[in-house]
Design a protein around this motif. Structure first.
Motif, PDB file in Angstrom:
ATOM      1  N   LYS A 548       3.827 -12.863 -16.199  1.00 41.62           N
ATOM      2  CA  LYS A 548       4.080 -12.712 -17.628  1.00 41.62           C
ATOM      3  C   LYS A 548       2.942 -13.528 -18.380  1.00 41.62           C
ATOM      4  O   LYS A 548       2.921 -13.039 -19.423  1.00 41.62           O
ATOM      5  CB  LYS A 548       5.607 -13.167 -17.749  1.00 41.62           C
ATOM      6  N   LEU A 549       2.885 -14.820 -18.004  1.00 37.76           N
ATOM      7  CA  LEU A 549       1.845 -15.503 -18.836  1.00 37.76           C
ATOM      8  C   LEU A 549       0.601 -15.156 -18.754  1.00 37.76           C
ATOM      9  O   LEU A 549      -0.186 -15.043 -19.691  1.00 37.76           O
ATOM     10  CB  LEU A 549       1.845 -17.045 -18.005  1.00 37.76           C
ATOM     11  N   LEU A 550       0.162 -14.471 -17.878  1.00 40.17           N
ATOM     12  CA  LEU A 550      -1.256 -13.773 -17.712  1.00 40.17           C
ATOM     13  C   LEU A 550      -1.392 -12.641 -18.737  1.00 40.17           C
ATOM     14  O   LEU A 550      -2.187 -12.277 -19.337  1.00 40.17           O
ATOM     15  CB  LEU A 550      -1.490 -13.439 -16.357  1.00 40.17           C
ATOM     16  N   GLU A 551      -0.208 -11.875 -18.760  1.00 38.68           N
ATOM     17  CA  GLU A 551       0.097 -10.819 -19.455  1.00 38.68           C
ATOM     18  C   GLU A 551      -0.247 -11.297 -21.182  1.00 38.68           C
ATOM     19  O   GLU A 551      -1.085 -10.650 -21.795  1.00 38.68           O
ATOM     20  CB  GLU A 551       1.158  -9.911 -19.753  1.00 38.68           C
ATOM     21  N   ALA A 552       0.344 -12.397 -21.258  1.00 48.81           N
ATOM     22  CA  ALA A 552       0.173 -13.044 -22.780  1.00 48.81           C
ATOM     23  C   ALA A 552      -1.183 -13.163 -23.008  1.00 48.81           C
ATOM     24  O   ALA A 552      -1.701 -13.208 -23.997  1.00 48.81           O
ATOM     25  CB  ALA A 552       1.147 -14.363 -23.123  1.00 48.81           C
ATOM     26  N   ASP A 553      -2.038 -13.400 -21.817  1.00 49.93           N
ATOM     27  CA  ASP A 553      -3.587 -13.892 -22.113  1.00 49.93           C
ATOM     28  C   ASP A 553      -4.318 -12.701 -22.041  1.00 49.93           C
ATOM     29  O   ASP A 553      -5.469 -12.893 -21.770  1.00 49.93           O
ATOM     30  CB  ASP A 553      -3.910 -14.941 -20.812  1.00 49.93           C
ATOM     31  N   GLY A 554      -3.885 -11.649 -22.041  1.00 49.78           N
ATOM     32  CA  GLY A 554      -4.695 -10.349 -21.769  1.00 49.78           C
ATOM     33  C   GLY A 554      -4.399  -9.517 -20.616  1.00 49.78           C
ATOM     34  O   GLY A 554      -5.131  -8.465 -20.484  1.00 49.78           O
ATOM     35  N   LEU A 555      -3.788  -9.863 -19.556  1.00 48.13           N
ATOM     36  CA  LEU A 555      -3.588  -9.016 -18.255  1.00 48.13           C
ATOM     37  C   LEU A 555      -2.953  -7.766 -18.740  1.00 48.13           C
ATOM     38  O   LEU A 555      -2.062  -7.735 -19.338  1.00 48.13           O
ATOM     39  CB  LEU A 555      -3.000  -9.860 -17.390  1.00 48.13           C
ATOM     40  N   SER A 556      -3.496  -6.671 -18.203  1.00 46.55           N
ATOM     41  CA  SER A 556      -2.954  -5.221 -18.693  1.00 46.55           C
ATOM     42  C   SER A 556      -2.250  -4.423 -17.251  1.00 46.55           C
ATOM     43  O   SER A 556      -1.651  -3.469 -17.505  1.00 46.55           O
ATOM     44  CB  SER A 556      -4.080  -4.429 -19.149  1.00 46.55           C
ATOM     45  N   GLY A 557      -2.401  -5.005 -15.994  1.00 49.78           N
ATOM     46  CA  GLY A 557      -1.831  -4.341 -14.964  1.00 49.78           C
ATOM     47  C   GLY A 557      -2.044  -5.305 -13.784  1.00 49.78           C
ATOM     48  O   GLY A 557      -2.822  -6.180 -13.686  1.00 49.78           O
ATOM     49  N   SER A 558      -1.271  -4.956 -12.741  1.00 49.34           N
ATOM     50  CA  SER A 558      -1.090  -5.880 -11.549  1.00 49.34           C
ATOM     51  C   SER A 558      -0.516  -4.853 -10.291  1.00 49.34           C
ATOM     52  O   SER A 558       0.020  -4.355 -10.838  1.00 49.34           O
ATOM     53  CB  SER A 558      -0.355  -7.268 -11.614  1.00 49.34           C
ATOM     54  N   ILE A 559      -1.030  -5.410  -9.170  1.00 49.80           N
ATOM     55  CA  ILE A 559      -0.728  -4.565  -8.100  1.00 49.80           C
ATOM     56  C   ILE A 559      -0.479  -5.435  -6.864  1.00 49.80           C
ATOM     57  O   ILE A 559      -1.091  -6.307  -6.327  1.00 49.80           O
ATOM     58  CB  ILE A 559      -1.768  -3.762  -7.526  1.00 49.80           C
ATOM     59  N   TYR A 560       0.947  -5.408  -6.320  1.00 53.65           N
ATOM     60  CA  TYR A 560       1.306  -6.418  -5.616  1.00 53.65           C
ATOM     61  C   TYR A 560       1.177  -5.721  -4.271  1.00 53.65           C
ATOM     62  O   TYR A 560       1.330  -4.703  -3.797  1.00 53.65           O
ATOM     63  CB  TYR A 560       2.962  -6.861  -5.528  1.00 53.65           C
ATOM     64  N   THR A 561       0.661  -6.540  -3.090  1.00 54.33           N
ATOM     65  CA  THR A 561       0.447  -6.137  -1.807  1.00 54.33           C
ATOM     66  C   THR A 561       1.904  -6.595  -0.850  1.00 54.33           C
ATOM     67  O   THR A 561       1.796  -7.909  -0.928  1.00 54.33           O
ATOM     68  CB  THR A 561      -0.848  -6.913  -1.116  1.00 54.33           C
ATOM     69  N   GLN A 562       2.713  -5.949  -0.659  1.00 51.79           N
ATOM     70  CA  GLN A 562       2.767  -4.397  -0.565  1.00 51.79           C
ATOM     71  C   GLN A 562       4.167  -3.804  -0.248  1.00 51.79           C
ATOM     72  O   GLN A 562       4.891  -4.858  -0.204  1.00 51.79           O
ATOM     73  CB  GLN A 562       2.045  -3.495   0.434  1.00 51.79           C
ATOM     74  N   PRO A 563       4.578  -2.677  -0.809  1.00 57.50           N
ATOM     75  CA  PRO A 563       5.760  -2.256  -0.731  1.00 57.50           C
ATOM     76  C   PRO A 563       6.440  -2.229   0.567  1.00 57.50           C
ATOM     77  O   PRO A 563       7.654  -2.551   0.886  1.00 57.50           O
ATOM     78  CB  PRO A 563       5.840  -0.886  -1.336  1.00 57.50           C
ATOM     79  N   PHE A 564       5.543  -1.791   1.897  1.00 54.10           N
ATOM     80  CA  PHE A 564       6.140  -1.532   3.043  1.00 54.10           C
ATOM     81  C   PHE A 564       5.443  -2.383   4.220  1.00 54.10           C
ATOM     82  O   PHE A 564       3.985  -2.497   4.000  1.00 54.10           O
ATOM     83  CB  PHE A 564       6.340  -0.290   3.237  1.00 54.10           C
ATOM     84  N   ASP A 565       6.184  -3.126   5.031  1.00 52.31           N
ATOM     85  CA  ASP A 565       5.099  -3.391   6.163  1.00 52.31           C
ATOM     86  C   ASP A 565       4.513  -2.242   6.847  1.00 52.31           C
ATOM     87  O   ASP A 565       4.840  -1.095   6.736  1.00 52.31           O
ATOM     88  CB  ASP A 565       6.157  -4.068   7.461  1.00 52.31           C
ATOM     89  N   VAL A 566       3.116  -2.429   7.537  1.00 52.56           N
ATOM     90  CA  VAL A 566       2.340  -1.548   7.975  1.00 52.56           C
ATOM     91  C   VAL A 566       1.955  -2.065   9.311  1.00 52.56           C
ATOM     92  O   VAL A 566       1.202  -3.248   9.364  1.00 52.56           O
ATOM     93  CB  VAL A 566       1.268  -1.170   7.180  1.00 52.56           C
ATOM     94  N   GLU A 567       2.304  -1.340  10.317  1.00 51.71           N
ATOM     95  CA  GLU A 567       1.940  -1.931  11.912  1.00 51.71           C
ATOM     96  C   GLU A 567       1.989  -3.525  11.943  1.00 51.71           C
ATOM     97  O   GLU A 567       3.041  -3.981  11.770  1.00 51.71           O
ATOM     98  CB  GLU A 567       0.543  -1.331  12.195  1.00 51.71           C
ATOM     99  N   GLY A 568       0.768  -4.043  11.994  1.00 50.66           N
ATOM    100  CA  GLY A 568       0.995  -5.587  12.280  1.00 50.66           C
ATOM    101  C   GLY A 568       0.661  -6.337  11.068  1.00 50.66           C
ATOM    102  O   GLY A 568       1.163  -7.520  11.087  1.00 50.66           O
ATOM    103  N   GLU A 569       0.715  -5.765   9.748  1.00 51.06           N
ATOM    104  CA  GLU A 569       1.199  -6.511   8.524  1.00 51.06           C
ATOM    105  C   GLU A 569       2.568  -6.428   8.276  1.00 51.06           C
ATOM    106  O   GLU A 569       3.046  -5.413   8.022  1.00 51.06           O
ATOM    107  CB  GLU A 569       0.348  -5.738   7.613  1.00 51.06           C
ATOM    108  N   GLN A 570       2.993  -7.785   8.221  1.00 55.09           N
ATOM    109  CA  GLN A 570       4.577  -7.689   7.707  1.00 55.09           C
ATOM    110  C   GLN A 570       4.777  -8.366   6.296  1.00 55.09           C
ATOM    111  O   GLN A 570       5.523  -9.432   6.364  1.00 55.09           O
ATOM    112  CB  GLN A 570       5.197  -8.501   9.046  1.00 55.09           C
ATOM    113  N   ASN A 571       4.010  -8.006   5.444  1.00 60.67           N
ATOM    114  CA  ASN A 571       3.848  -8.639   4.210  1.00 60.67           C
ATOM    115  C   ASN A 571       4.325  -7.710   3.180  1.00 60.67           C
ATOM    116  O   ASN A 571       4.240  -7.867   1.905  1.00 60.67           O
ATOM    117  CB  ASN A 571       2.555  -9.045   3.677  1.00 60.67           C
TER     118      ASN A 571
END
Length: 799
Positions: A548-571
């Motif tokens: 939100k702070l970055l949006e006020a500074d001009g950020l227009s989009g963000s992509i979080y990693t990630q919606p679902f775990d994938v195989e060995g990645e549990q993030n």
């Protein structure tokens, strides 16, 4: 000496071979975890939905279901016998295919099935459609080759009319899929099991179907909305001399109608248009009629959405992403589209839809579809549910072997054309973190010219920060793109400001949280950082406050990693089996509300909330039960997993060894997986079990992973200590010491000697070792590595 890292040769890059015995009938293979939809899959119920919602005809036949298959050497002729069965369209390597075995670059995969064709009339044609086949497919109908297609992510069609006969007909499909060793784009599929990437998906992985069309028919539609001019630009691909009629309706009420000639661009008026957005994903129905001589000869049903995407200046003069002429923060997540039971293929259409519903229920308005092209129905669901899509092109082979650039551009062009009509797709993403990047300015400008109706993120993550350290500095990083983009793990940051470009955070986050009993790979819980379940929500909320702070500074989009775990990645925010959500949906929507205040209709999705008990506390209680004498197999299995995740190596070895000791042959795949995980020494009980299994005829055993594991252990315990102690090792003594370990010992001995002498440039000893290694085990080595070893032999013959 570290054999694994020297000479760019990795022990675990040995390609997995075959190990599953022939199937006599379909049955889903076992998987560590599976989704709730897997139980709905059967040979008579396989993705039965019409596969192409934007061009629907009634006269079609679904060819999903049981096909016969076989695997042959690459240079073999078409086989005469197809004794085994596979469930199409699930990839060969998936559990739901009923096969679950790898396809090697030295092999061909063959499919066969029959169908009954009724007599055609009035010049009708029969079209055979493939949603996607990875990677190269050659099709034969009744023994006649009807065409070849290369490209693992693009749909293709063939007119098979000339090869048909009345009554029973036969289709044979030959597939070649070298995955990461070929020239084609392959995404995150790799043949190397040591890599952090994922299991390959070879062969047919999207719906196969046929439709009967008239002599003159509509071959395609191109639909491009122009919100500012209140029109839909339409081009209908149909034979010259035919006429078209377009009828747009809103819930059955006619909105507009226009007539014209096929192939000539048309402008369908859409006055006072209801604009499409994630908050209000309104779609108009479209009927397209083709006429010849005043008579309607073909008709298809379609749909379209009126929306505009652009980079424009806000009231403060800041360049931002605008949707329908208003600033719109693209709050997104990085969706890779993998499934524990179907790999690249969702078990059912409801499962495919669930992922989009779940992401919307989390409070996101954007999905970055990460280096994968989904089936048409996935994009249909994003259109219907309301979700912006940043669509990645699938990266070229990162080594850029000869032919890779041309293949990448061919497949990218097909992707642009295939996905053009979906209003949900607003952004093209060309290269990810410079994977295989080349000619960036030319390719970016080509994509923008090919589709000026969308914005282009040319170089996502060309600037990559991990823990605030810049990993990949690049000059002129975002040349010709519509946005500047950085990847920042784990914490968010802003991209630099450049005139005319929006600033976006192409990836961030990656918080690892493991959920016991919902893990594909129980030996790994990878994330850029690790958090306990109870701490995730607070950490995630802080990240979004910074957004939100970055949006006020001009950020227009963000992509979080990630919606679902994938195989060995549990993030992921949900587990890989889609059963446990790590932050409750309602809480996530609240966290996201400041950046996505107008969510629209929230889908109703079901998943369990994560148990917030500290995993170490839960493990400690279990360990106390072990101290008290509990030893049943299911308890030991879970204890071993919990110990590993809690970082208690001693406890993990105790529980793992006790569990292995409780087992008896024949072993299930899950038991063998655990034995592999907890076998780390030639002295472990599991080592002897695995040696015995290699000599067995267990149909559940994939022998190559077992061989590779034993090779690693023999190298670590027997060979490497000698190499570490002596600059001039006694290879004869080493050869004697590995004799008790059979073929795995022999293979790793020859590999070790080949790599060691290669690195030492000891060409007098290298040639005999390398020649023997290649002769005996060359089929297990990637082609690039084989060529490297052979070239070294040839270059040093006289030394």
């Amino acid at each position: 000496m570290n054999l694994i890292k020297t000479a760019s040769v990795c022990l675990l890059s040995v390609v997995l071979g075959q190990g599953v015995m022939a199937q006599t009938g379909w049955k889903a293979q076992s998987s560590t975890i599976k989704t709730r939809w897997a139980q709905e899959v059967s040979p008579t119920n396989v993705l039965p939905e019409y596969p192409r919602p934007q061009m629907v005809r009634e006269n079609w036949q679904n060819l999903n279901g049981l096909w016969q298959y076989t695997i042959t050497p690459k240079d073999a002729a078409m086989p005469s016998a197809f004794a085994d069965q596979i469930l199409v369209p699930f990839p060969l390597e998936s559990a739901l295919s009923g096969v679950k075995k790898p396809l090697l670059p030295t092999q061909h995969l063959w499919y066969k099935r029959t169908f009954v064709q009724t007599p055609l009339k009035n010049g009708e044609h029969v079209l055979l459609h493939f949603g996607a086949v990875d990677w190269q497919a050659t099709v034969y109908v009744n023994g006649k080759e009807t065409g070849t297609h290369a490209g693992g992510y693009q749909s293709f069609s063939q007119d098979i009319t000339a090869a048909l006969k009345d009554g029973e007909n036969e289709i044979v499909v030959k597939v070649y899929d070298p995955t990461s060793e070929g020239i084609g784009p392959h995404g995150k599929q790799v043949l190397n099991p040591a890599n952090i990437y994922y299991t390959p998906s070879s062969g047919i992985w999207q719906t196969v179907w046929m439709e009967t069309v008239p002599a003159a028919y509509i071959a395609g539609l191109t639909l491009t909305p122009d919100v500012d001019k209140n029109v839909l630009n339409v081009s209908v691909n149909a034979p010259a001399g035919t006429n078209v009629e377009l009828i747009a309706t809103d819930n059955g009420t006619e909105v507009s109608k226009i007539k014209g000639k096929a192939g000539v661009p048309l402008k369908l008026p859409v006055k006072n248009a209801k604009l499409w957005s994630p908050a209000s994903p309104f779609l108009y129905d479209l009927t397209v009629k083709l006429s010849k001589g005043g008579k309607t000869v073909d008709e298809v049903k379609s749909y379209f959405g009126m929306r505009k995407i652009a980079i424009q200046k806000d009231e403060k003069g800041v360049d931002r992403i605008f949707l329908n002429n208003k600033p719109y923060f693209n709050l997104g997540t990085l969706d890779q589209g993998f499934w524990p039971d179907g790999l690249y293929t969702a078990p059912t259409d409801n499962a495919l839809k669930f992922d989009i519903e779940a992401i919307k229920a989390m409070g996101f308005n954007t999905i970055r579809k990460h280096i994968k092209v989904e089936p048409a129905r996935w994009y249909y669901h994003t259109d219907k549910l309301g979700m912006l899509v940043w669509q990645d092109f699938v990266n070229p082979n990162q080594g850029l072997p000869e032919g890779a650039k041309a293949e990448y551009e061919k497949e990218t062009k097909e992707t642009l054309e295939q996905l053009h009509n979906y209003p949900s797709i607003t952004t093209w993403v060309i290269f990810n973190e410079k994977w295989g990047a080349y000619d960036q300015q030319r390719i970016t400008e080509w994509v923008k010219s090919a589709d000026p109706s969308r914005i282009v993120n040319g170089h996502s993550g060309e600037m990559l920060y991990v823990n605030e350290q810049l990993r990949s500095p690049s000059p002129n990083a975002w040349v010709s793109a519509d946005m500047t983009d950085v990847h920042s793990y784990p914490d968010p940051m802003n991209a630099p400001a450049e005139p005319g470009k929006a600033r976006v955070l192409g990836e961030f986050g990656g918080i690892g949280v493991f959920i016991p009993e919902h893990q594909w790979n129980t030996g790994s819980a990878w994330g850029y950082i690790q958090e306990k379940p109870a701490a995730l929500a607070a950490k995630y909320n802080i990240m979004n406050q910074h957004l939100k702070l970055l949006e006020a500074d001009g950020l227009s989009g963000s992509i979080y990693t990630q919606p679902f775990d994938v195989e060995g990645e549990q993030n992921g925010l949900l587990t890989y089996d889609r059963e446990v959500v790590k932050i409750p949906f309602e809480q996530m929507r609240s966290i996201h509300a400041s950046l996505n205040p107008d969510l629209g209709t929230v889908p109703q999705v079901t998943a369990m909330n994560a148990d917030l008990t500290d995993p170490i506390v839960a493990y400690s209680k279990m360990l106390q039960e072990y101290v008290g004498g509990r030893r049943d197999a299911s308890f030991l299995f879970k204890l071993a997993m919990m110990a590993k995740q809690a970082g208690d190596k001693e406890g993990a070895n105790l529980a793992g060894s006790a569990y292995i000791a409780s087992l008896h042959a024949p072993y299930t795949p899950e038991q063998l997986d655990l034995i592999l995980q907890f076998t780390n020494s030639t002295k472990d009980k599991g080592f002897a079990v695995l040696q015995q299994q290699l000599q067995s005829s267990n149909p559940q055993l994939e022998k190559r992973p077992v061989t590779v594991k034993l090779m690693n252990i023999v190298f670590k315990d027997v060979i490497d200590p000698v190499l570490q102690k002596s600059a001039d090792p006694d290879w004869s003594a080493i050869a004697n010491s590995i004799k008790p370990y059979g073929d795995p010992g022999d293979e790793i001995y020859l590999r070790a000697k080949t790599v060691y002498t290669f690195n030492k440039q000891d060409w007098s000893n290298y040639a005999s070792a390398a020649n023997t290694y290649l002769e005996k085990y060359g089929q297990n080595i990637p082609e690039q590595e084989r060529n490297m070893f052979r070239q070294a032999i040839d270059n040093n013959k006289n030394q």
